[in-house]
Design a protein around this motif. Structure first.
Motif, PDB file in Angstrom:
ATOM      1  N   ARG A 248      -2.902  -0.005  16.682  1.00 57.40           N
ATOM      2  CA  ARG A 248      -2.787  -0.437  15.291  1.00 57.40           C
ATOM      3  C   ARG A 248      -3.890   0.156  14.419  1.00 57.40           C
ATOM      4  N   VAL A 249      -5.105   0.202  14.955  1.00 50.45           N
ATOM      5  CA  VAL A 249      -6.211   0.741  14.171  1.00 50.45           C
ATOM      6  C   VAL A 249      -6.037   2.245  13.978  1.00 50.45           C
ATOM      7  N   LEU A 250      -5.620   2.947  15.018  1.00 43.61           N
ATOM      8  CA  LEU A 250      -5.438   4.386  14.889  1.00 43.61           C
ATOM      9  C   LEU A 250      -4.234   4.736  14.014  1.00 43.61           C
ATOM     10  N   ALA A 251      -3.253   3.878  13.950  1.00 43.59           N
ATOM     11  CA  ALA A 251      -2.145   4.097  13.014  1.00 43.59           C
ATOM     12  C   ALA A 251      -2.665   4.070  11.581  1.00 43.59           C
ATOM     13  N   LEU A 252      -3.572   3.140  11.287  1.00 43.25           N
ATOM     14  CA  LEU A 252      -4.194   3.109   9.960  1.00 43.25           C
ATOM     15  C   LEU A 252      -5.077   4.337   9.759  1.00 43.25           C
ATOM     16  N   HIS A 253      -5.802   4.701  10.788  1.00 43.82           N
ATOM     17  CA  HIS A 253      -6.642   5.908  10.752  1.00 43.82           C
ATOM     18  C   HIS A 253      -5.794   7.131  10.369  1.00 43.82           C
ATOM     19  N   ALA A 254      -4.634   7.264  10.987  1.00 44.53           N
ATOM     20  CA  ALA A 254      -3.755   8.403  10.693  1.00 44.53           C
ATOM     21  C   ALA A 254      -3.173   8.296   9.288  1.00 44.53           C
ATOM     22  N   ARG A 255      -2.841   7.090   8.856  1.00 46.00           N
ATOM     23  CA  ARG A 255      -2.280   6.902   7.506  1.00 46.00           C
ATOM     24  C   ARG A 255      -3.290   7.299   6.439  1.00 46.00           C
ATOM     25  N   VAL A 256      -4.557   6.945   6.649  1.00 41.85           N
ATOM     26  CA  VAL A 256      -5.596   7.310   5.687  1.00 41.85           C
ATOM     27  C   VAL A 256      -5.689   8.831   5.568  1.00 41.85           C
ATOM     28  N   ALA A 257      -5.618   9.524   6.695  1.00 45.78           N
ATOM     29  CA  ALA A 257      -5.676  10.985   6.661  1.00 45.78           C
ATOM     30  C   ALA A 257      -4.476  11.572   5.934  1.00 45.78           C
ATOM     31  N   ALA A 258      -3.291  10.994   6.211  1.00 42.02           N
ATOM     32  CA  ALA A 258      -2.062  11.551   5.635  1.00 42.02           C
ATOM     33  C   ALA A 258      -1.920  11.246   4.149  1.00 42.02           C
ATOM     34  N   GLU A 259      -2.229  10.019   3.748  1.00 37.48           N
ATOM     35  CA  GLU A 259      -1.956   9.601   2.374  1.00 37.48           C
ATOM     36  C   GLU A 259      -3.152   9.742   1.446  1.00 37.48           C
ATOM     37  N   LEU A 260      -4.358   9.634   1.988  1.00 43.32           N
ATOM     38  CA  LEU A 260      -5.544   9.705   1.139  1.00 43.32           C
ATOM     39  C   LEU A 260      -6.342  10.978   1.371  1.00 43.32           C
ATOM     40  N   GLY A 261      -5.920  11.782   2.345  1.00 41.90           N
ATOM     41  CA  GLY A 261      -6.565  13.069   2.578  1.00 41.90           C
ATOM     42  C   GLY A 261      -7.963  12.987   3.142  1.00 41.90           C
ATOM     43  N   HIS A 262      -8.271  11.878   3.830  1.00 43.29           N
ATOM     44  CA  HIS A 262      -9.610  11.728   4.396  1.00 43.29           C
ATOM     45  C   HIS A 262      -9.510  11.533   5.904  1.00 43.29           C
ATOM     46  N   ALA A 263     -10.008  12.512   6.649  1.00 44.23           N
ATOM     47  CA  ALA A 263     -10.015  12.412   8.110  1.00 44.23           C
ATOM     48  C   ALA A 263     -11.317  11.723   8.536  1.00 44.23           C
ATOM     49  N   MET A 264     -11.220  10.465   8.887  1.00 49.64           N
ATOM     50  CA  MET A 264     -12.425   9.724   9.268  1.00 49.64           C
ATOM     51  C   MET A 264     -12.926  10.231  10.613  1.00 49.64           C
ATOM     52  N   PRO A 265     -14.208  10.557  10.711  1.00 49.12           N
ATOM     53  CA  PRO A 265     -14.703  11.183  11.949  1.00 49.12           C
ATOM     54  C   PRO A 265     -15.029  10.209  13.074  1.00 49.12           C
ATOM     55  N   GLU A 266     -15.052   8.902  12.793  1.00 54.10           N
ATOM     56  CA  GLU A 266     -15.505   7.950  13.801  1.00 54.10           C
ATOM     57  C   GLU A 266     -14.517   6.794  13.960  1.00 54.10           C
TER      58      GLU A 266
END
Length: 461
Positions: A248-266
């Motif tokens: 669930r957390v990584l699904a949000l992690h991926a959504r942030v990258a896809a929709e907000l253009g920010h690849a969180m490094p941690e």
């Protein structure tokens, strides 16, 4: 509860998991620090006799096996090589312990200005400190930013705004993580299961508040979003909960990258790894936990098509909990008749809920042993209770002790390193016990016993 009849004829009532020992003088090794042993019935730790140690500091006292603490810290550091391992300051922190944490290559979590002060006093590098808490004050946040704390785990919209303003005022960009709740309820006590929705910590993934919190952090130019933080509970023995949380957390992690253009490094998946308080507990080896958790994260990232973020974990009580035990002196012993003709031996000691509130607060189970001598007496089912004016002042609910346990004996309770001294109080105006570190035949007080002068210092009369 099950009725019990011992070979000596004793009848009592015990939990189904508790078995009468073949040798009531023996230690259950999995419950004690690694250097703990018995010689002629006398408990020893770090090469020293426990009665000799406490003769110099009195009881109750916490004895901390430094070698055991360091070995457990290294075990997590090595098992999670390539990851950041954060020691939980809230479990127990002192200047000496914070130094050990740094020397063994761990990072350090704090959740108050007091814990931060101790960490800095110990010389812990601020960049290796994480700051938790659901209600950090402006003063606390300002100091954390000023000192250069490596990451602040934000927990509310108010805090995001507050921290962004402070960072702007100080002219810095503050690294942060967003605390999220994954809707996973770990198999633990309700009050220490921290990822279900109806609780004070974090932003809900399912409601969408976590995504909006991420959006707000990214909009603040003075904050650097490093990743998401999840913590599903405490005293957990398997990785099934982390598997669901990671998905669930990584699904949000991926959504942030896809929709907000920010690849969180941690990514921080928390921890809450369990320890053995009694024979019913079977904690996993750090290497096993590491292999499974790292594999879970890699598999979920592969399924989502995202890079594996730099992982952090928080072992919680698993480093200090088993490394420390409490020693008490027996004051009174009495037999209490129970229903059905059974009896229970009540062993009253010179501490109690003022130095270990967990039994009263969480209905926690503990074990104990006679620490000052050997006994040939048959085992009796005992309840070790404290001296405070509360019927719920119980230290050990059920354990077998020698039938001749008597006033003046020493009783030791293992597994009290986490939350014993750190949650200790002055209830009934008790003086909080010392912490004595033991290693290689030497003992030193690292937290002294409180005195009456300490107690009265804040009473302005």
């Amino acid at each position: 509860m099950a009725g019990h009849v011992s070979p000596g004829g004793f009848t009592g009532t015990s939990p189904v998991w508790l078995r009468e020992p073949d040798d009531v003088n023996a230690l259950v090794g999995s419950l004690w620090p690694r250097t703990a042993t018995k010689v002629d019935g006398v408990l020893q730790v770090g090469g020293l006799s426990v009665p000799e140690i406490v003769a110099n500091v009195n009881t109750p006292a916490f004895l901390l096996d430094e070698a055991d603490f360091r070995a457990r810290a290294r075990a997590f550091r090595d098992a999670f090589a390539g990851c950041d391992v954060y020691y939980a300051g809230k479990a127990f922190i002192s200047t000496a312990v914070a130094r050990w944490v740094a020397e063994e290559g761990l990072f350090l979590d704090v959740c108050s200005d007091g814990e931060l002060t101790v960490a800095l006093r110990a010389g812990v590098e601020p960049a290796r400190i994480g700051y938790h808490g659901n209600n950090k004050s402006a003063m606390e946040l300002r100091r954390a930013v000023h000192e250069g704390v490596g990451r602040i785990i934000v927990d509310s919209i108010v805090e995001i705004d507050r921290l962004a303003d402070i960072a702007t005022q100080l002219g810095v960009v503050q690294p942060v993580m967003v605390r999220v709740t994954a809707g996973v309820e770990a198999h633990t006590h309700e009050f220490i299961a921290t990822a279900h929705e109806d609780q004070k910590f974090g932003f809900s993934i399912s409601s969408g508040s976590a995504f909006e919190a991420v959006r707000q952090v990214l909009a603040a130019g003075s904050l650097d979003l490093r990743g998401l933080h999840s913590h599903i509970g405490s005293q957990i023995f398997d990785t099934s909960g982390w598997e669901v949380a990671a998905r669930r957390v990584l699904a949000l992690h991926a959504r942030v990258a896809a929709e907000l253009g920010h690849a969180m490094p941690e990514l921080d998946l928390g921890g809450g790894f369990g320890i053995a308080y009694t024979t019913q507990d079977d904690p996993a080896d750090p290497a096993v936990l590491a292999e499974q958790i790292i594999r879970i994260v890699a598999a979920e990232c592969g399924a989502l098509g995202v890079d594996v973020p730099h992982l952090s974990i928080e072992p919680g009580r698993a480093v200090v909990g088993p490394a420390m035990f409490t020693v008490y002196t027996v004051g009174t012993v009495k037999e209490v008749s129970l229903d059905g003709g059974a009896t229970r031996t009540y062993v009253s000691v010179d501490g109690g809920m003022s130095d270990n509130i967990r039994t009263a607060l969480y209905d926690a189970d503990y074990s104990c042993t006679l620490a000052s001598r050997a006994s040939d007496a048959a085992p009796v089912l005992a309840r070790v209770v404290g001296k405070h004016c509360e019927s719920g002042d119980i230290v050990v609910k059920d354990e077998f002790l020698p039938g001749d346990v008597r006033p003046g004996d020493l009783v030791a309770v293992p597994g009290t390193g986490a939350y014993g001294r750190s949650m200790a109080s002055n209830y009934n105006h008790a003086l909080r016990p010392p912490v004595v570190a033991v290693r290689d035949g030497a003992a030193r007080v690292i937290v002294r016993r409180e005195t009456v002068d300490d107690l009265l210092a804040t009473d302005v009369g």
